[in-house]
Design a protein around this motif. Sequence first.
Motif, PDB file in Angstrom:
ATOM      1  N   ALA A  70     -16.478 -32.575  -1.254  1.00  0.00           N
ATOM      2  CA  ALA A  70     -17.574 -33.498  -1.560  1.00  0.00           C
ATOM      3  C   ALA A  70     -17.212 -34.919  -1.167  1.00  0.00           C
ATOM      4  O   ALA A  70     -18.036 -35.654  -0.603  1.00  0.00           O
ATOM      5  CB  ALA A  70     -17.919 -33.423  -3.046  1.00  0.00           C
ATOM      6  N   ARG A  71     -15.978 -35.315  -1.434  1.00  0.00           N
ATOM      7  CA  ARG A  71     -15.525 -36.666  -1.094  1.00  0.00           C
ATOM      8  C   ARG A  71     -15.571 -36.873   0.428  1.00  0.00           C
ATOM      9  O   ARG A  71     -16.023 -37.915   0.907  1.00  0.00           O
ATOM     10  CB  ARG A  71     -14.111 -36.896  -1.626  1.00  0.00           C
ATOM     11  N   ALA A  72     -15.106 -35.879   1.189  1.00  0.00           N
ATOM     12  CA  ALA A  72     -15.121 -35.987   2.657  1.00  0.00           C
ATOM     13  C   ALA A  72     -16.552 -36.059   3.173  1.00  0.00           C
ATOM     14  O   ALA A  72     -16.865 -36.863   4.068  1.00  0.00           O
ATOM     15  CB  ALA A  72     -14.386 -34.803   3.272  1.00  0.00           C
ATOM     16  N   ASN A  73     -17.431 -35.241   2.613  1.00  0.00           N
ATOM     17  CA  ASN A  73     -18.840 -35.257   3.016  1.00  0.00           C
ATOM     18  C   ASN A  73     -19.479 -36.606   2.710  1.00  0.00           C
ATOM     19  O   ASN A  73     -20.203 -37.168   3.537  1.00  0.00           O
ATOM     20  CB  ASN A  73     -19.603 -34.172   2.260  1.00  0.00           C
ATOM     21  N   ALA A  74     -19.241 -37.103   1.512  1.00  0.00           N
ATOM     22  CA  ALA A  74     -19.821 -38.384   1.112  1.00  0.00           C
ATOM     23  C   ALA A  74     -19.313 -39.518   1.994  1.00  0.00           C
ATOM     24  O   ALA A  74     -20.079 -40.403   2.399  1.00  0.00           O
ATOM     25  CB  ALA A  74     -19.488 -38.665  -0.351  1.00  0.00           C
ATOM     26  N   SER A  75     -18.036 -39.473   2.338  1.00  0.00           N
ATOM     27  CA  SER A  75     -17.459 -40.505   3.192  1.00  0.00           C
ATOM     28  C   SER A  75     -18.099 -40.487   4.584  1.00  0.00           C
ATOM     29  O   SER A  75     -18.449 -41.540   5.125  1.00  0.00           O
ATOM     30  CB  SER A  75     -15.953 -40.303   3.295  1.00  0.00           C
ATOM     31  N   ALA A  76     -18.261 -39.295   5.137  1.00  0.00           N
ATOM     32  CA  ALA A  76     -18.881 -39.169   6.463  1.00  0.00           C
ATOM     33  C   ALA A  76     -20.328 -39.651   6.427  1.00  0.00           C
ATOM     34  O   ALA A  76     -20.784 -40.368   7.331  1.00  0.00           O
ATOM     35  CB  ALA A  76     -18.815 -37.726   6.944  1.00  0.00           C
ATOM     36  N   THR A  77     -21.049 -39.296   5.382  1.00  0.00           N
ATOM     37  CA  THR A  77     -22.444 -39.724   5.255  1.00  0.00           C
ATOM     38  C   THR A  77     -22.529 -41.232   5.107  1.00  0.00           C
ATOM     39  O   THR A  77     -23.371 -41.885   5.755  1.00  0.00           O
ATOM     40  CB  THR A  77     -23.108 -39.034   4.048  1.00  0.00           C
ATOM     41  N   LEU A  78     -21.667 -41.796   4.298  1.00  0.00           N
ATOM     42  CA  LEU A  78     -21.672 -43.245   4.102  1.00  0.00           C
ATOM     43  C   LEU A  78     -21.343 -43.979   5.404  1.00  0.00           C
ATOM     44  O   LEU A  78     -21.955 -45.009   5.711  1.00  0.00           O
ATOM     45  CB  LEU A  78     -20.681 -43.632   3.003  1.00  0.00           C
ATOM     46  N   THR A  79     -20.435 -43.453   6.188  1.00  0.00           N
ATOM     47  CA  THR A  79     -20.106 -44.058   7.480  1.00  0.00           C
ATOM     48  C   THR A  79     -21.332 -44.052   8.391  1.00  0.00           C
ATOM     49  O   THR A  79     -21.646 -45.056   9.039  1.00  0.00           O
ATOM     50  CB  THR A  79     -18.936 -43.313   8.145  1.00  0.00           C
ATOM     51  N   LYS A  80     -22.058 -42.932   8.438  1.00  0.00           N
ATOM     52  CA  LYS A  80     -23.284 -42.846   9.257  1.00  0.00           C
ATOM     53  C   LYS A  80     -24.314 -43.863   8.784  1.00  0.00           C
ATOM     54  O   LYS A  80     -24.952 -44.540   9.596  1.00  0.00           O
ATOM     55  CB  LYS A  80     -23.877 -41.440   9.180  1.00  0.00           C
TER      56      LYS A  80
END
Length: 89
Positions: A70-80
Motif C-alpha cells: 500500500a505504501r509503494a502504491n500510494a507513493s507512486a500515485t502521489l508522484t504521478k
Amino acid sequence: MAYAFHKIYNPNWQKRCEECKAGALGCVACKKELFALMEPELAAFNARRKTFENDKAQLTKIVNEGKEKARANASATLTKVKKVMRIIK
C-alpha cells in the motif's frame, strides 16, 4: 440491503428482485434464504480467521506485507499527481 447481497450470492437474484417487487415472498423468508446461500462462505471465512487467530506471527507478516504494498502504491500515485500538478518534474 438484502438485495445487494442477493446479487452477490444468489444465482437467481433477478427472479428474487421480481418476487420482492411483487410482494410474492416475505422479508423473513427472503433473508432466511439469503443466509442459507451465504452460510458456506461465512463458515469458510470464519475457519480462515481462526487459523490466523492462532498464528499471530503469520498475521503480522501478512499485515506488514500489505502495508508495504500500500505504501509503494500510494507513493507512486502521489508522484504521478505531483507531476500532473507540476509540483515536481
